[in-house]
Design a protein around this motif. Structure first.
Motif, PDB file in Angstrom:
ATOM      1  N   ILE A  75      24.251  46.978  36.207  1.00 38.38           N
ATOM      2  CA  ILE A  75      25.288  46.486  35.293  1.00 38.38           C
ATOM      3  C   ILE A  75      26.670  46.820  35.839  1.00 38.38           C
ATOM      4  O   ILE A  75      27.578  45.978  35.816  1.00 38.38           O
ATOM      5  CB  ILE A  75      25.078  47.060  33.874  1.00 38.38           C
ATOM      6  CG1 ILE A  75      23.842  46.430  33.239  1.00 38.38           C
ATOM      7  CG2 ILE A  75      26.306  46.833  33.001  1.00 38.38           C
ATOM      8  CD1 ILE A  75      23.398  47.085  31.942  1.00 38.38           C
ATOM      9  N   GLU A  76      26.841  48.025  36.354  1.00 35.82           N
ATOM     10  CA  GLU A  76      28.128  48.416  36.941  1.00 35.82           C
ATOM     11  C   GLU A  76      28.456  47.552  38.158  1.00 35.82           C
ATOM     12  O   GLU A  76      29.597  47.106  38.329  1.00 35.82           O
ATOM     13  CB  GLU A  76      28.106  49.888  37.336  1.00 35.82           C
ATOM     14  CG  GLU A  76      28.104  50.840  36.158  1.00 35.82           C
ATOM     15  CD  GLU A  76      27.904  52.288  36.570  1.00 35.82           C
ATOM     16  OE1 GLU A  76      27.931  52.597  37.780  1.00 35.82           O
ATOM     17  OE2 GLU A  76      27.716  53.121  35.670  1.00 35.82           O
ATOM     18  N   ARG A  77      27.471  47.316  39.004  1.00 36.67           N
ATOM     19  CA  ARG A  77      27.697  46.480  40.187  1.00 36.67           C
ATOM     20  C   ARG A  77      28.056  45.051  39.797  1.00 36.67           C
ATOM     21  O   ARG A  77      28.943  44.442  40.389  1.00 36.67           O
ATOM     22  CB  ARG A  77      26.458  46.487  41.079  1.00 36.67           C
ATOM     23  CG  ARG A  77      26.260  47.799  41.805  1.00 36.67           C
ATOM     24  CD  ARG A  77      24.983  47.856  42.568  1.00 36.67           C
ATOM     25  NE  ARG A  77      24.941  46.872  43.640  1.00 36.67           N
ATOM     26  CZ  ARG A  77      23.851  46.607  44.349  1.00 36.67           C
ATOM     27  NH1 ARG A  77      22.723  47.249  44.102  1.00 36.67           N
ATOM     28  NH2 ARG A  77      23.895  45.717  45.300  1.00 36.67           N
ATOM     29  N   ILE A  78      27.361  44.525  38.795  1.00 37.81           N
ATOM     30  CA  ILE A  78      27.660  43.169  38.327  1.00 37.81           C
ATOM     31  C   ILE A  78      29.071  43.099  37.774  1.00 37.81           C
ATOM     32  O   ILE A  78      29.807  42.141  38.047  1.00 37.81           O
ATOM     33  CB  ILE A  78      26.620  42.711  37.277  1.00 37.81           C
ATOM     34  CG1 ILE A  78      25.276  42.465  37.965  1.00 37.81           C
ATOM     35  CG2 ILE A  78      27.087  41.462  36.540  1.00 37.81           C
ATOM     36  CD1 ILE A  78      24.118  42.248  37.002  1.00 37.81           C
ATOM     37  N   ALA A  79      29.475  44.124  37.020  1.00 41.35           N
ATOM     38  CA  ALA A  79      30.838  44.140  36.467  1.00 41.35           C
ATOM     39  C   ALA A  79      31.870  44.157  37.593  1.00 41.35           C
ATOM     40  O   ALA A  79      32.877  43.440  37.531  1.00 41.35           O
ATOM     41  CB  ALA A  79      31.017  45.346  35.552  1.00 41.35           C
ATOM     42  N   ARG A  80      31.619  44.963  38.634  1.00 41.41           N
ATOM     43  CA  ARG A  80      32.542  44.998  39.768  1.00 41.41           C
ATOM     44  C   ARG A  80      32.579  43.650  40.486  1.00 41.41           C
ATOM     45  O   ARG A  80      33.652  43.179  40.878  1.00 41.41           O
ATOM     46  CB  ARG A  80      32.154  46.112  40.747  1.00 41.41           C
ATOM     47  CG  ARG A  80      32.512  47.499  40.259  1.00 41.41           C
ATOM     48  CD  ARG A  80      32.416  48.540  41.369  1.00 41.41           C
ATOM     49  NE  ARG A  80      31.144  48.572  42.055  1.00 41.41           N
ATOM     50  CZ  ARG A  80      30.112  49.333  41.741  1.00 41.41           C
ATOM     51  NH1 ARG A  80      30.189  50.148  40.721  1.00 41.41           N
ATOM     52  NH2 ARG A  80      28.994  49.292  42.446  1.00 41.41           N
TER      53      ARG A  80
ATOM     54  N   GLU B   2      36.631  37.121  39.948  1.00 44.19           N
ATOM     55  CA  GLU B   2      37.794  36.605  39.219  1.00 44.19           C
ATOM     56  C   GLU B   2      39.067  36.771  40.050  1.00 44.19           C
ATOM     57  O   GLU B   2      39.917  35.886  40.070  1.00 44.19           O
ATOM     58  CB  GLU B   2      37.941  37.309  37.871  1.00 44.19           C
ATOM     59  CG  GLU B   2      36.923  36.866  36.844  1.00 44.19           C
ATOM     60  CD  GLU B   2      36.962  35.370  36.583  1.00 44.19           C
ATOM     61  OE1 GLU B   2      38.064  34.805  36.432  1.00 44.19           O
ATOM     62  OE2 GLU B   2      35.882  34.765  36.528  1.00 44.19           O
ATOM     63  N   GLY B   3      39.196  37.908  40.737  1.00 51.02           N
ATOM     64  CA  GLY B   3      40.356  38.128  41.602  1.00 51.02           C
ATOM     65  C   GLY B   3      40.413  37.112  42.731  1.00 51.02           C
ATOM     66  O   GLY B   3      41.474  36.543  43.017  1.00 51.02           O
ATOM     67  N   LEU B   4      39.259  36.884  43.372  1.00 53.27           N
ATOM     68  CA  LEU B   4      39.210  35.898  44.448  1.00 53.27           C
ATOM     69  C   LEU B   4      39.494  34.496  43.923  1.00 53.27           C
ATOM     70  O   LEU B   4      40.209  33.715  44.557  1.00 53.27           O
ATOM     71  CB  LEU B   4      37.838  35.924  45.126  1.00 53.27           C
ATOM     72  CG  LEU B   4      37.544  37.165  45.960  1.00 53.27           C
ATOM     73  CD1 LEU B   4      36.077  37.159  46.401  1.00 53.27           C
ATOM     74  CD2 LEU B   4      38.458  37.249  47.160  1.00 53.27           C
TER      75      LEU B   4
ATOM     76  N   ARG C  87      43.122  29.935  43.586  1.00 51.79           N
ATOM     77  CA  ARG C  87      43.905  29.061  42.708  1.00 51.79           C
ATOM     78  C   ARG C  87      45.393  29.134  43.069  1.00 51.79           C
ATOM     79  O   ARG C  87      46.064  28.106  43.178  1.00 51.79           O
ATOM     80  CB  ARG C  87      43.697  29.472  41.252  1.00 51.79           C
ATOM     81  CG  ARG C  87      44.456  28.649  40.251  1.00 51.79           C
ATOM     82  CD  ARG C  87      44.220  29.200  38.822  1.00 51.79           C
ATOM     83  NE  ARG C  87      45.125  28.627  37.889  1.00 51.79           N
ATOM     84  CZ  ARG C  87      46.366  29.043  37.662  1.00 51.79           C
ATOM     85  NH1 ARG C  87      46.853  30.071  38.329  1.00 51.79           N
ATOM     86  NH2 ARG C  87      47.140  28.450  36.782  1.00 51.79           N
ATOM     87  N   ASN C  88      45.891  30.345  43.256  1.00 51.46           N
ATOM     88  CA  ASN C  88      47.304  30.519  43.606  1.00 51.46           C
ATOM     89  C   ASN C  88      47.627  29.896  44.965  1.00 51.46           C
ATOM     90  O   ASN C  88      48.695  29.313  45.147  1.00 51.46           O
ATOM     91  CB  ASN C  88      47.678  32.002  43.587  1.00 51.46           C
ATOM     92  CG  ASN C  88      47.736  32.553  42.178  1.00 51.46           C
ATOM     93  OD1 ASN C  88      47.878  31.809  41.208  1.00 51.46           O
ATOM     94  ND2 ASN C  88      47.606  33.856  42.049  1.00 51.46           N
ATOM     95  N   GLU C  89      46.714  30.034  45.925  1.00 54.39           N
ATOM     96  CA  GLU C  89      46.943  29.436  47.237  1.00 54.39           C
ATOM     97  C   GLU C  89      46.967  27.911  47.142  1.00 54.39           C
ATOM     98  O   GLU C  89      47.809  27.259  47.769  1.00 54.39           O
ATOM     99  CB  GLU C  89      45.855  29.881  48.214  1.00 54.39           C
ATOM    100  CG  GLU C  89      46.004  31.321  48.667  1.00 54.39           C
ATOM    101  CD  GLU C  89      44.905  31.746  49.623  1.00 54.39           C
ATOM    102  OE1 GLU C  89      44.278  30.858  50.248  1.00 54.39           O
ATOM    103  OE2 GLU C  89      44.678  32.956  49.743  1.00 54.39           O
ATOM    104  N   ILE C  90      46.046  27.364  46.356  1.00 51.64           N
ATOM    105  CA  ILE C  90      46.022  25.901  46.185  1.00 51.64           C
ATOM    106  C   ILE C  90      47.307  25.434  45.519  1.00 51.64           C
ATOM    107  O   ILE C  90      47.924  24.450  45.955  1.00 51.64           O
ATOM    108  CB  ILE C  90      44.781  25.468  45.378  1.00 51.64           C
ATOM    109  CG1 ILE C  90      43.515  25.681  46.215  1.00 51.64           C
ATOM    110  CG2 ILE C  90      44.898  24.020  44.924  1.00 51.64           C
ATOM    111  CD1 ILE C  90      42.216  25.518  45.435  1.00 51.64           C
TER     112      ILE C  90
END
Length: 97
Positions: free
Chosen positions: A39-44, A50-52, A57-60
């Motif tokens: 669960i911790e690994r999935i959350a990370r 989401e960051g990627l 999105r910002n690059e596009i």
């Protein structure tokens, strides 16, 4: 079988059940630790994803803004009959009013 024999057999079965129950509790605790770790690994991973996603999105958006700015500049140069005509060199600028 006598009562003492039955009692001894029952005690032996209860002891075996207690031992098995202890084993199962230990296994269950290990599984719970592994599940918590997953669960911790999935959350990370979700956070990283989401960051990627936001970075892409910002690059596009930055590329689109850059393209729009370039197109606006070309449009403005063409409209004003400025140096774009000489840059194009094919007379394409003369057709645009």
């Amino acid at each position: 079988m006598s009562i003492s024999g039955e009692l001894w057999d029952t005690v032996r079965k209860l002891s075996a059940l207690e031992s098995r129950t202890t084993d199962i509790v230990r296994i269950q605790e290990r599984i719970e630790v592994k599940i918590d770790s997953l669960i911790e690994r999935i959350a990370r991973l979700e956070t990283r994803h989401e960051g990627l996603r936001e970075n892409v999105r910002n690059e596009i958006l930055a590329d689109i803004k850059s393209d729009l700015a370039r197109m606006q500049l070309l449009f403005d140069l063409r409209r004003s009959g400025g140096p774009l005509d000489s840059l194009l060199g094919d007379g394409a600028g003369a057709a645009v009013p």
